[in-house]
Design a protein around this motif. Structure first.
Motif, PDB file in Angstrom:
ATOM      1  N   THR A 228       0.837  -1.199   0.000  1.00  0.00           N
ATOM      2  CA  THR A 228       0.000   0.000   0.000  1.00  0.00           C
ATOM      3  C   THR A 228       0.870   1.246   0.000  1.00  0.00           C
ATOM      4  O   THR A 228       1.687   1.457   0.899  1.00  0.00           O
ATOM      5  N   PHE A 229       0.670   2.079  -1.021  1.00  0.00           N
ATOM      6  CA  PHE A 229       1.444   3.293  -1.260  1.00  0.00           C
ATOM      7  C   PHE A 229       0.604   4.484  -0.786  1.00  0.00           C
ATOM      8  O   PHE A 229      -0.361   4.867  -1.446  1.00  0.00           O
ATOM      9  N   PRO A 230       0.961   5.111   0.351  1.00  0.00           N
ATOM     10  CA  PRO A 230       0.088   6.129   0.946  1.00  0.00           C
ATOM     11  C   PRO A 230       0.392   7.549   0.485  1.00  0.00           C
ATOM     12  O   PRO A 230       1.433   7.830  -0.123  1.00  0.00           O
ATOM     13  N   LYS A 231      -0.562   8.440   0.765  1.00  0.00           N
ATOM     14  CA  LYS A 231      -0.407   9.895   0.618  1.00  0.00           C
ATOM     15  C   LYS A 231       0.088  10.330  -0.759  1.00  0.00           C
ATOM     16  O   LYS A 231       0.878  11.270  -0.889  1.00  0.00           O
ATOM     17  N   VAL A 232      -0.377   9.653  -1.787  1.00  0.00           N
ATOM     18  CA  VAL A 232      -0.020  10.055  -3.147  1.00  0.00           C
ATOM     19  C   VAL A 232      -0.682  11.402  -3.445  1.00  0.00           C
ATOM     20  O   VAL A 232      -1.868  11.603  -3.167  1.00  0.00           O
ATOM     21  N   GLN A 233       0.090  12.326  -4.004  1.00  0.00           N
ATOM     22  CA  GLN A 233      -0.428  13.650  -4.348  1.00  0.00           C
ATOM     23  C   GLN A 233      -0.357  13.954  -5.837  1.00  0.00           C
ATOM     24  O   GLN A 233      -1.011  14.884  -6.303  1.00  0.00           O
ATOM     25  N   HIS A 234       0.402  13.144  -6.567  1.00  0.00           N
ATOM     26  CA  HIS A 234       0.567  13.427  -8.001  1.00  0.00           C
ATOM     27  C   HIS A 234       0.938  12.128  -8.701  1.00  0.00           C
ATOM     28  O   HIS A 234       1.643  11.276  -8.128  1.00  0.00           O
TER      29      HIS A 234
END
Length: 461
Positions: A228-234
């Motif tokens: 799980t790859f969190p806090k993606v913003q772009h």
């Protein structure tokens, strides 16, 4: 007076010639779109999707607190709390009483209660994430030892995942019900924590590789291991992760490693240029993204929602999930709701209040068409499975009868279309997968499980 030209008659041969020319024109113009229509846009989630993801902080899964049988431990704890409800002597009786309290009709309450207890004994946790991000704390660890401590815990996490997901289900250290899906949540690609997150990710994947588990697992079931790859913003952050995983695959000689993306920032919903960012995130994933997970509290806080009002059912949450639901529709990507931090714990009255809230929230996202959410405490397993089983039992008989009529061409009561047949087939398969209906009950459709999967994809047999 009609001034429009008259098309040649069908017997002249000109109509066929014209139709062929127009068809060739459309084919040339729509080559790229046709690929999407036949492929990416025609890929519903037909495989098993977990009904929930359980998050357990890494410090509670490793070191002295390590519990390889944590799924069984959580299941036992949930059953123990359930048994104490209403001073019931048996968990099935307590579960049926709770089902009635939560609004399950009397005619179904006993069945729902029995199936809920069976699920808590057989498979209390479907999907578990060892959390190295927000849930991970290092209380009592001196700052100069933080990195070495996380290194050790990441290495232990690899061993735990290998026991759960490895091929040998009879290994001596596998004593209880292991999750069917499991993995880690590593730190985000924010500049301040990126290197630490990458190091933890590499340690876990290297540990699985060194145990001979990684390649076998990816070849056998690419959806079982969840990163799980969190806090993606772009979407560029997703592109960077794809490059990172490609290098790891080359180094270890393993198949493509997929991952999940956690959507918990406004920028991941609407990009800086005003476009819908989830579609770009999925494109950047290059077919690797298994699921999008909504993050309730980070997203709500980023939107300025006060702590007392942050919830899975707040309007800002609904807007974000509406966008995610559109982005993931029929493209082979799962969607998960977030969590509630109101835990069913404390006095009997407090536990019941927590169960009422959790049951309502789970039922709510199921009705919205979102089939998964997060759980943070063993007692939430009770209402996770009770609400899910009750939801899928509520309409299974009608769905089975309608689908049977659709397949046989009986239009005396319903006149359903292929799109509805797809939805009914998917509903029944999910009902079977979560333990709400049996294979014998499913046979009322008159079709096999394989035929149900065909109906889910095409709407036809």
């Amino acid at each position: 007076m009609n001034t429009h030209p008259t098309l040649p008659g069908p017997c002249s041969g000109h109509l066929s010639e014209l139709t062929g020319e127009l068809g060739a024109l459309a084919d040339a113009r729509l080559t790229g779109t046709d690929r999407l229509v036949r492929g990416r846009w025609a890929t519903p989630v037909t495989w098993r999707q977990p009904v929930h993801t359980v998050y357990v902080p890494a410090q509670l899964m490793t070191g002295d607190a390590s519990d390889p049988d944590i799924a069984g431990t959580w299941g036992d704890a949930a059953l123990s709390t359930l048994e104490s409800y209403g001073s019931a002597a048996f968990p099935e009786t307590a579960a049926a009483a709770l089902a009635r309290e939560l609004g399950v009709p009397d005619a179904e309450a006993d069945t729902v209660g029995t199936l809920t207890v069976a699920k808590l004994r057989r498979e209390p946790v479907e999907d578990l994430r060892i959390d190295f991000e927000d849930g991970y704390t290092r209380r009592g660890v001196p700052p100069e030892q933080w990195d070495s401590d996380e290194d050790d815990r990441a290495a232990e996490a690899a061993g735990i995942l290998a026991r759960w997901l490895g091929r040998d289900a009879t290994a001596p250290d596998r004593t209880g019900p292991s999750p069917a899906f499991a993995g880690i949540r590593f730190r985000s690609f924010d500049p301040d924590v990126r290197d630490r997150g990458l190091r933890t990710l590499v340690i876990v994947l290297a540990g699985l590789h060194d145990r001979g588990v990684l390649a076998d697992l990816l070849e056998r079931d690419r959806r079982a291991l969840r990163l799980t790859f969190p806090k993606v913003q772009h979407h560029s952050q997703v592109e960077a992760l794809v490059e990172v995983l490609t290098r790891i695959e080359e180094k270890f000689g393993v198949p493509e490693i997929p991952f999940e993306v956690q959507i918990e920032t406004p920028q991941a919903v609407t990009g800086i240029d005003g476009e819908a960012e989830p579609a770009r995130i999925l494109a950047a994933g290059a077919g690797r993204i298994l699921a999008l997970h909504y993050g309730t509290y980070d997203y709500s806080a980023s939107m300025g929602v006060d702590a007392a009002r942050q919830s899975m059912e707040h309007p800002v949450a609904d807007h974000a999930k509406d966008v995610l639901q559109v982005a993931t529709a029929a493209v082979g990507v799962e969607l998960s709701d977030g969590s509630t931090n109101r835990i069913p714990a404390g006095s009997p009255a407090e536990i019941l209040d927590g169960w009422r809230l959790h049951h309502r929230l789970v039922t709510r996202h199921l009705r919205r068409g979102i089939r998964q959410g997060w759980d943070l405490h063993p007692n939430q397993l009770v209402t996770r499975h009770l609400a899910t089983i009750a939801y899928f039992r509520a309409s299974w008989e009608e769905s089975a009868a309608r689908l049977r009529a659709y397949v046989t061409g009986d239009t005396s009561r319903w006149m359903d279309e292929p799109a509805t047949a797809k939805a009914m087939a998917g509903y029944l398969l999910r009902a079977r997968g979560c333990g709400a209906v049996t294979d014998d009950e499913l046979s009322l459709t008159g079709v096999t499980t394989g035929q149900l999967r065909t109906l889910q994809v095409t709407g036809r047999l």
